[in-house]
Design a protein around this motif. Structure first.
Motif, PDB file in Angstrom:
ATOM      1  N   HIS A 244       3.205  11.682   7.848  1.00 18.26           N
ATOM      2  CA  HIS A 244       4.106  12.944   7.341  1.00 18.26           C
ATOM      3  C   HIS A 244       3.980  12.792   5.652  1.00 18.26           C
ATOM      4  O   HIS A 244       3.865  13.798   5.084  1.00 18.26           O
ATOM      5  N   SER A 245       3.741  11.523   5.260  1.00 17.48           N
ATOM      6  CA  SER A 245       3.654  11.594   3.795  1.00 17.48           C
ATOM      7  C   SER A 245       2.152  11.806   3.258  1.00 17.48           C
ATOM      8  O   SER A 245       1.896  12.622   2.032  1.00 17.48           O
ATOM      9  N   GLU A 246       1.619  11.655   4.003  1.00 17.48           N
ATOM     10  CA  GLU A 246       0.053  12.023   3.779  1.00 17.48           C
ATOM     11  C   GLU A 246       0.040  13.673   3.859  1.00 17.48           C
ATOM     12  O   GLU A 246      -0.734  14.159   2.988  1.00 17.48           O
ATOM     13  N   ALA A 247       0.812  14.315   4.431  1.00 16.10           N
ATOM     14  CA  ALA A 247       0.814  15.596   4.522  1.00 16.10           C
ATOM     15  C   ALA A 247       1.385  16.061   3.175  1.00 16.10           C
ATOM     16  O   ALA A 247       1.136  17.197   2.892  1.00 16.10           O
ATOM     17  N   MET A 248       2.388  15.758   2.846  1.00 18.47           N
ATOM     18  CA  MET A 248       3.028  15.960   1.525  1.00 18.47           C
ATOM     19  C   MET A 248       1.847  15.644   0.339  1.00 18.47           C
ATOM     20  O   MET A 248       1.892  16.286  -0.652  1.00 18.47           O
ATOM     21  N   ALA A 249       1.213  14.683   0.496  1.00 14.99           N
ATOM     22  CA  ALA A 249       0.139  14.506  -0.387  1.00 14.99           C
ATOM     23  C   ALA A 249      -1.036  15.397  -0.331  1.00 14.99           C
ATOM     24  O   ALA A 249      -1.417  15.897  -1.467  1.00 14.99           O
ATOM     25  N   TRP A 250      -1.297  16.058   0.649  1.00 13.72           N
ATOM     26  CA  TRP A 250      -2.182  17.239   0.867  1.00 13.72           C
ATOM     27  C   TRP A 250      -1.639  18.354   0.215  1.00 13.72           C
ATOM     28  O   TRP A 250      -2.398  19.067  -0.532  1.00 13.72           O
ATOM     29  N   THR A 251      -0.437  18.570   0.484  1.00 12.89           N
ATOM     30  CA  THR A 251       0.522  19.491  -0.290  1.00 12.89           C
ATOM     31  C   THR A 251       0.153  19.579  -1.574  1.00 12.89           C
ATOM     32  O   THR A 251      -0.124  20.644  -2.292  1.00 12.89           O
ATOM     33  N   ASN A 252       0.485  18.432  -2.521  1.00 11.33           N
ATOM     34  CA  ASN A 252       0.416  18.371  -3.575  1.00 11.33           C
ATOM     35  C   ASN A 252      -0.753  18.253  -4.204  1.00 11.33           C
ATOM     36  O   ASN A 252      -0.981  19.024  -5.269  1.00 11.33           O
ATOM     37  N   LEU A 253      -1.912  17.815  -3.769  1.00 12.13           N
ATOM     38  CA  LEU A 253      -3.160  18.092  -3.906  1.00 12.13           C
ATOM     39  C   LEU A 253      -3.574  19.406  -3.861  1.00 12.13           C
ATOM     40  O   LEU A 253      -4.213  20.243  -4.834  1.00 12.13           O
ATOM     41  N   GLY A 254      -3.332  20.253  -2.944  1.00 11.21           N
ATOM     42  CA  GLY A 254      -3.701  21.808  -2.981  1.00 11.21           C
ATOM     43  C   GLY A 254      -3.052  22.421  -4.077  1.00 11.21           C
ATOM     44  O   GLY A 254      -3.626  23.264  -4.381  1.00 11.21           O
TER      45      GLY A 254
ATOM     46  N   ARG B 155      -3.117  10.314  -1.210  1.00  9.14           N
ATOM     47  CA  ARG B 155      -3.375  10.758   0.104  1.00  9.14           C
ATOM     48  C   ARG B 155      -4.237   9.535   0.853  1.00  9.14           C
ATOM     49  O   ARG B 155      -3.806   9.220   2.099  1.00  9.14           O
ATOM     50  N   ASP B 156      -5.172   8.959   0.181  1.00  9.78           N
ATOM     51  CA  ASP B 156      -5.951   7.893   0.866  1.00  9.78           C
ATOM     52  C   ASP B 156      -5.039   6.763   1.191  1.00  9.78           C
ATOM     53  O   ASP B 156      -5.166   6.205   2.219  1.00  9.78           O
ATOM     54  N   PHE B 157      -4.266   6.282   0.284  1.00 13.47           N
ATOM     55  CA  PHE B 157      -3.306   5.305   0.551  1.00 13.47           C
ATOM     56  C   PHE B 157      -2.178   5.492   1.746  1.00 13.47           C
ATOM     57  O   PHE B 157      -2.103   4.618   2.647  1.00 13.47           O
ATOM     58  N   TYR B 158      -1.638   6.684   1.728  1.00 14.72           N
ATOM     59  CA  TYR B 158      -0.891   6.959   3.015  1.00 14.72           C
ATOM     60  C   TYR B 158      -1.789   7.220   4.306  1.00 14.72           C
ATOM     61  O   TYR B 158      -1.221   6.678   5.273  1.00 14.72           O
ATOM     62  N   GLN B 159      -2.888   7.417   4.312  1.00 15.91           N
ATOM     63  CA  GLN B 159      -3.860   7.447   5.361  1.00 15.91           C
ATOM     64  C   GLN B 159      -3.874   5.930   5.732  1.00 15.91           C
ATOM     65  O   GLN B 159      -3.631   5.687   6.931  1.00 15.91           O
ATOM     66  N   GLN B 160      -4.132   5.154   5.119  1.00 16.54           N
ATOM     67  CA  GLN B 160      -4.384   3.814   5.149  1.00 16.54           C
ATOM     68  C   GLN B 160      -3.072   3.072   5.786  1.00 16.54           C
ATOM     69  O   GLN B 160      -3.398   2.411   6.512  1.00 16.54           O
ATOM     70  N   ALA B 161      -2.065   3.602   5.088  1.00 15.22           N
ATOM     71  CA  ALA B 161      -0.824   3.047   5.793  1.00 15.22           C
ATOM     72  C   ALA B 161      -0.283   3.623   7.136  1.00 15.22           C
ATOM     73  O   ALA B 161       0.687   3.114   7.687  1.00 15.22           O
ATOM     74  N   GLY B 162      -1.098   4.638   7.530  1.00 13.57           N
ATOM     75  CA  GLY B 162      -0.722   5.369   9.028  1.00 13.57           C
ATOM     76  C   GLY B 162       0.480   6.280   8.536  1.00 13.57           C
ATOM     77  O   GLY B 162       1.162   6.381   9.679  1.00 13.57           O
TER      78      GLY B 162
ATOM     79  N   ALA C 102       3.738   5.702  -5.859  1.00 12.27           N
ATOM     80  CA  ALA C 102       3.554   5.664  -7.388  1.00 12.27           C
ATOM     81  C   ALA C 102       2.801   6.704  -7.536  1.00 12.27           C
ATOM     82  O   ALA C 102       2.815   7.207  -8.604  1.00 12.27           O
ATOM     83  N   TRP C 103       1.403   6.643  -6.758  1.00 18.47           N
ATOM     84  CA  TRP C 103       0.286   7.572  -7.260  1.00 18.47           C
ATOM     85  C   TRP C 103       0.758   9.030  -7.174  1.00 18.47           C
ATOM     86  O   TRP C 103       0.440   9.778  -7.896  1.00 18.47           O
ATOM     87  N   THR C 104       1.843   9.301  -6.181  1.00 15.19           N
ATOM     88  CA  THR C 104       2.313  10.512  -6.122  1.00 15.19           C
ATOM     89  C   THR C 104       3.137  11.071  -7.025  1.00 15.19           C
ATOM     90  O   THR C 104       3.197  12.119  -7.872  1.00 15.19           O
ATOM     91  N   ASN C 105       4.105   9.994  -7.823  1.00 16.57           N
ATOM     92  CA  ASN C 105       4.895  10.420  -8.869  1.00 16.57           C
ATOM     93  C   ASN C 105       4.214  10.465  -9.896  1.00 16.57           C
ATOM     94  O   ASN C 105       4.319  11.482 -10.903  1.00 16.57           O
TER      95      ASN C 105
ATOM     96  N   THR D 197       0.861  -1.189   0.011  1.00 11.36           N
ATOM     97  CA  THR D 197       0.015  -0.094   0.035  1.00 11.36           C
ATOM     98  C   THR D 197       0.846   1.276   0.100  1.00 11.36           C
ATOM     99  O   THR D 197       0.602   2.197  -0.621  1.00 11.36           O
ATOM    100  N   HIS D 198       1.856   1.189   0.799  1.00 10.25           N
ATOM    101  CA  HIS D 198       2.795   2.380   0.836  1.00 10.25           C
ATOM    102  C   HIS D 198       3.557   2.650  -0.325  1.00 10.25           C
ATOM    103  O   HIS D 198       3.471   3.818  -0.853  1.00 10.25           O
ATOM    104  N   ARG D 199       3.826   1.691  -1.075  1.00 12.05           N
ATOM    105  CA  ARG D 199       4.504   1.845  -2.294  1.00 12.05           C
ATOM    106  C   ARG D 199       3.618   2.375  -3.238  1.00 12.05           C
ATOM    107  O   ARG D 199       4.171   2.981  -4.248  1.00 12.05           O
ATOM    108  N   GLU D 200       2.258   1.912  -3.576  1.00  9.27           N
ATOM    109  CA  GLU D 200       1.253   2.345  -4.284  1.00  9.27           C
ATOM    110  C   GLU D 200       1.110   3.639  -4.153  1.00  9.27           C
ATOM    111  O   GLU D 200       0.820   4.406  -5.218  1.00  9.27           O
TER     112      GLU D 200
END
Length: 224
Positions: free
Chosen positions: A42-52, A32-39, A7-10, A1-4
């Motif tokens: 910090h990476s979830e925060a970066m995903a929120w930044t990219n999304l914003g 973002r959803d997968f990072y949330q799932q993986a707990g 990959a979505w981020t890239n 899940t974390h590596r997926e």
């Protein structure tokens, strides 16, 4: 899940590069959803930044504000002061876009202070300019001139001629608002020179047009 999630981020970042923003939004949302799932907070925060950032590109500013706010909160939780400062800066810019200037001033002041705290002088200087734009939005032009001047000093210190030229344009616009047109003209003359030296014909033309307008305005003593 974390590596997926990675990959979505890239994929999202690559889609942004080719301006396929709607698809990028979908990719960063999945990340973002997968990072949330993986707990992985910090990476979830970066995903929120990219999304914003992607949301801002398609002018969905209210959603971008929510994304940057969430990123800021998660970075606070993680104790990452540097990235928290970036989130404050992103949030401030999004707030400027929707003319929520007082909130933007607060956010950008926090960004500036945090960048100073972590000794990131480059981003601190950028935050000063962003703060100047927000201050101008509420008519606090003298303070805006001071804020822009902080960035101007940094650009000169590091020899960033193009950045100096851009900041001189911002300074000139604020100076005109407080009746200091002669100083604005002097700054724009220098801005034109710096843009030309950098080979940026587009911004040189923009600065020259602004300069011509000021020279032709009554009371400048700069006609011709």
């Amino acid at each position: 899940t974390h590596r997926e999630a990675m990959a979505w981020t890239n994929l999202g970042l690559a889609l942004v590069e080719v301006r396929r923003f709607e698809e990028a939004i979908q990719a960063h949302t999945r990340a973002r959803d997968f990072y949330q799932q993986a707990g992985d907070t910090h990476s979830e925060a970066m995903a929120w930044t990219n999304l914003g950032a992607a949301l801002q590109e398609v002018r969905r500013f209210e959603e971008a504000i929510q994304a940057h706010t969430r990123a800021r909160d998660l970075y606070q939780q993680a104790g990452d002061t540097h990235r928290e400062a970036m989130a404050w800066n992103n949030l401030g810019l999004a707030l400027v876009e929707v003319r929520r200037f007082e909130e933007a001033i607060q956010a950008l002041t926090r960004a500036r202070e945090a960048f100073h705290q972590v000794d990131d002088t480059h981003r601190e200087a950028s935050a000063w300019t962003n703060l100047g734009l927000a201050l101008g939005g509420v008519g606090r032009f003298e303070e805006a001139v001071e804020a822009f001047s902080r960035d101007l000093a940094y650009c000169r210190q590091v020899g960033d001629g193009h950045g100096e030229a851009q900041t001189l344009g911002n300074v000139a616009a604020a100076l005109v608002e407080v009746g200091r047109v002669g100083e604005a003209v002097q700054g724009l003359v220098r801005a034109v020179e710096l843009f030309e030296a950098a080979g940026d014909d587009h911004w040189a033309a923009q600065a020259r047009e602004f300069l011509d307008e000021l020279r032709q305005s009554p009371g400048t003593g700069q006609e011709g």
